[in-house]
Design an enzyme around this catalytic site. Structure first.
Site, PDB file in Angstrom:
ATOM      1  CG  ASP A  89      -2.191   0.734   1.041  1.00 53.32           C
ATOM      2  OD1 ASP A  89      -3.252   0.101   1.061  1.00 53.32           O
ATOM      3  OD2 ASP A  89      -2.149   1.975   0.845  1.00 53.32           O
ATOM      4  CG  ASP A 144       2.648   4.450  -6.678  1.00 51.53           C
ATOM      5  OD1 ASP A 144       1.883   3.730  -7.360  1.00 51.53           O
ATOM      6  OD2 ASP A 144       2.630   5.697  -6.717  1.00 51.53           O
ATOM      7  CE  LYS A 173       5.107 -12.006 -19.744  1.00 57.74           C
ATOM      8  NZ  LYS A 173       5.370 -10.869 -20.624  1.00 57.74           N
ATOM      9  CB  ALA A 196     -10.675  -4.504  -6.854  1.00 59.11           C
ATOM     10  CE1 TYR A 222     -12.075   3.825  -8.459  1.00 53.74           C
ATOM     11  CE2 TYR A 222     -14.312   3.808  -9.312  1.00 53.74           C
ATOM     12  CZ  TYR A 222     -13.350   3.291  -8.472  1.00 53.74           C
ATOM     13  OH  TYR A 222     -13.652   2.232  -7.649  1.00 53.74           O
TER      14      TYR A 222
END
Ligand code: NAD
Ligand code: UDP
Ligand code: UDP
Length: 346
Positions: A50, A75, A122, A131, A162
């Site tokens: 996070d 990140d 991969k 999500a 978004y």
């Protein structure tokens, strides 16, 4: 994309160990921390990644010294090198006020985050969950929303960072599947609420509860006739974990949400009633491109996962009100919470 779905037996896959090493991105956020709890309680090892944009260490505090748990500040827009069996990609601010604060970063998080998590999957030949969101349907003209509906999104509006970021992430997931035969799972999550939402989150359920508990005006945007369908967090996590345990032929996209639909005004009245609050309703302008209606068709999830939400809105709100009651009483940020919540207004 035609959703892929067929009846399945739930349970672990044959070739996977029952103990797995699992990456959860966005693991210090609202949904991510509940997912970490679930995976830890099942005995897995969890790497929680996070950047603490909207998440908090506090959300995963209970696991901090646990030998099976690791918290990494990182990140997802940057490459990540870890060794895991499975990946849940949840990293992305989800509340309109937060994802619109730095829209370019939001798009990078969704798109570059997806590329990096897919590249990682991969290399590891690992199953990877995305999500995604009901926002891929935009302001929907098909109601309730079925997975086959392509949506109605303004690509240059304030929500696009978004919506389009998440749509592009879905594109990448399905292209990695077609091009590299990756084992993907995509869930389109509808409005979910519950304990551990941040008091300053800015989404409607936490705003209304915090406002009601503080006897502040309840901020209804627009006329309050727009609808949403609210899913309690425990139901949602159950759906996600079940989806992840399906055979590789089931990729989604799969709607996960509670199909019981309410107007925002009904939600406000219910919260006032349940808290016994003296708060008044105040009407503020409707944000641009705010969807008029939203309700999931969950037929595919019922069929593929044997899943349906079981927590009624009243019951879920009760648990969430209890949570915020405790938080507001104990956190010394009450004043800040009230101010920032009001700032959630458009
Ligand atoms: P949240 O804001 O509480 O959690 C998001 C987490 O991601 C936070 O911990 C944040 O710090 C982290 N994050 C953000 N950008 C990051 C980055 N670049 N790198 C690493 N971490 C980053 O929101 P949430 O409600 O828990 O949502 C979790 C996921 O579920 C999001 O991807 C969201 O789009 C999706 N979703 C949620 C809902 C809902 O109703 N809760 C609905 C649809 C989709
Ligand atoms: N990647 C990563 N961790 C890994 C493997 C790859 O973060 O363990 C990132 C990598 O930096 C790249 C992205 O995933 O930017 C996509 O990887 P892929 O192998 O699909 O593409 P390529 O590296 O060929 O561009
Ligand atoms: N909303 C509201 N008051 C608030 C926060 C939100 O009336 O204090 C409205 C918002 O305009 C939208 C609905 O509630 O119509 C759900 O908003 P939220 O931000 O929770 O989620 P989303 O719009 O992403 O579904």
């Amino acid at each position: 994309m035609k959703p892929i779905s067929s009846p399945v037996k739930n349970g672990a896959r044959n070739n996977m160990p029952s103990h797995k090493k699992i990456l959860v991105t966005g693991g210090a956020g609202f949904l991510g921390s509940h997912l970490c709890d679930r995976l830890m309680s099942e005995g897995h090892s969890v790497i929680c990644v996070d950047n603490f944009l909207t998440g908090r260490r506090l959300n995963v505090e209970r696991w901090m010294n646990h030998p099976r748990f690791e918290l990494k500040g990182h990140d997802v827009a940057l490459p990540l090198h870890v060794e895991v069996d499975e990946i849940y990609n949840l990293a992305c601010p989800a509340s309109p006020i937060h994802y619109q604060h730095d829209p370019i970063q939001t798009t990078k998080t969704s798109v570059l985050g997806a590329i990096n998590m897919l590249g990682l999957a991969k290399r590891l030949q690992a199953r990877v969950f995305q999500a995604s969101t009901s926002e891929v349907y935009g302001d929907p003209s098909v109601h309730p929303q079925v997975e086959g509906y392509w949506g109605n999104v303004n690509p240059i509006g304030p929500r696009a960072c978004y919506d389009e970021g998440k749509r592009c992430a879905e594109t990448l997931f399905f292209d990695y599947r077609r091009q590299h035969n990756l084992d993907i799972k995509v869930a389109r999550i509808f409005n979910t609420y519950g304990p551990r939402m941040h008091p300053n989150d800015g989404r409607v359920v936490s705003n209304f509860i915090v406002q009601a508990l503080n006897s502040d005006p309840i901020t209804i945007y627009g006329d309050g006739n727009q609808t949403r369908s609210f899913c309690y967090v425990d139901d949602l996590i159950e759906g996600i974990v079940r989806l992840m345990a399906t055979p590789a032929s089931i990729t989604g996209p799969l709607n996960l949400g509670n199909p019981e639909e309410f107007t925002i005004k009904e939600l406000a009245d219910l919260v006032i009633d349940m808290t016994g609050s003296s708060s008044e309703l105040t009407y503020l302008p409707l944000p641009q491109n705010d969807p008029r209606q939203r309700r999931p068709d969950i037929s595919l999830a019922k069929e593929a996962l044997g899943w349906r939400p079981s927590v009624k809105l009243r019951e879920g709100l009760n648990r969430t009100i209890e949570y915020f009651d405790t938080v507001l009483a104990t956190e010394d940020r009450v004043a800040g919470a009230i101010e920032s919540t009001a700032m959630g207004a458009p």
